[in-house]
Write a protein that holds these residues in place. Structure first.
Motif, mmCIF file in Angstrom:
data_model
loop_
_atom_site.group_PDB
_atom_site.id
_atom_site.type_symbol
_atom_site.label_atom_id
_atom_site.label_comp_id
_atom_site.label_asym_id
_atom_site.label_seq_id
_atom_site.Cartn_x
_atom_site.Cartn_y
_atom_site.Cartn_z
ATOM 1 N N ARG A 30 0.536 -1.139 0.310
ATOM 2 C CA ARG A 30 0.141 -0.082 0.126
ATOM 3 C C ARG A 30 1.062 1.083 0.590
ATOM 4 O O ARG A 30 1.853 1.590 0.525
ATOM 5 C CB ARG A 30 -0.592 0.376 1.418
ATOM 6 N N THR A 31 0.394 1.978 -0.407
ATOM 7 C CA THR A 31 0.582 3.320 -0.657
ATOM 8 C C THR A 31 0.991 3.822 1.183
ATOM 9 O O THR A 31 0.202 4.170 1.545
ATOM 10 C CB THR A 31 0.683 4.546 -1.597
ATOM 11 N N ILE A 32 2.608 4.345 0.520
ATOM 12 C CA ILE A 32 2.847 5.659 1.873
ATOM 13 C C ILE A 32 2.324 7.585 1.380
ATOM 14 O O ILE A 32 2.672 7.510 1.000
ATOM 15 C CB ILE A 32 3.538 5.404 2.682
ATOM 16 N N LYS A 33 1.535 7.690 2.631
ATOM 17 C CA LYS A 33 0.414 9.124 2.221
ATOM 18 C C LYS A 33 0.665 9.687 3.320
ATOM 19 O O LYS A 33 0.326 9.706 4.191
ATOM 20 C CB LYS A 33 -0.926 9.303 1.502
ATOM 21 N N GLN A 34 2.039 10.134 4.299
ATOM 22 C CA GLN A 34 2.707 11.383 4.858
ATOM 23 C C GLN A 34 3.690 11.951 3.758
ATOM 24 O O GLN A 34 4.780 11.938 3.612
ATOM 25 C CB GLN A 34 2.953 10.003 5.891
ATOM 26 N N PRO A 35 3.502 13.388 4.243
ATOM 27 C CA PRO A 35 4.126 14.193 4.120
ATOM 28 C C PRO A 35 6.003 13.796 4.878
ATOM 29 O O PRO A 35 5.597 13.334 6.093
ATOM 30 C CB PRO A 35 3.483 15.435 4.897
#
Length: 46
Positions: free
Chosen positions: A33-38
């Motif tokens: 799963r993609t990691i969407k974190q700034p």
């Protein structure tokens, strides 16, 4: 009480086979799963 060497070998082989079967049943690939974190980059890093 002496334990025969062949009995020890069979026990070890059965233990290895049991571990491999457990890993095969429980294992497998999990979907990525993609990691969407700034992420903060320091000044001048680019």
């Amino acid at each position: 009480m002496a334990v025969k060497r062949s009995n020890i070998v069979w026990v070890v082989l059965l233990a290895i086979a049991g571990i491999l079967v457990a890993a095969w049943v429980d294992g497998g690939e999990e979907p990525l799963r993609t990691i969407k974190q700034p992420v903060d980059l320091p000044e001048g890093a680019l």
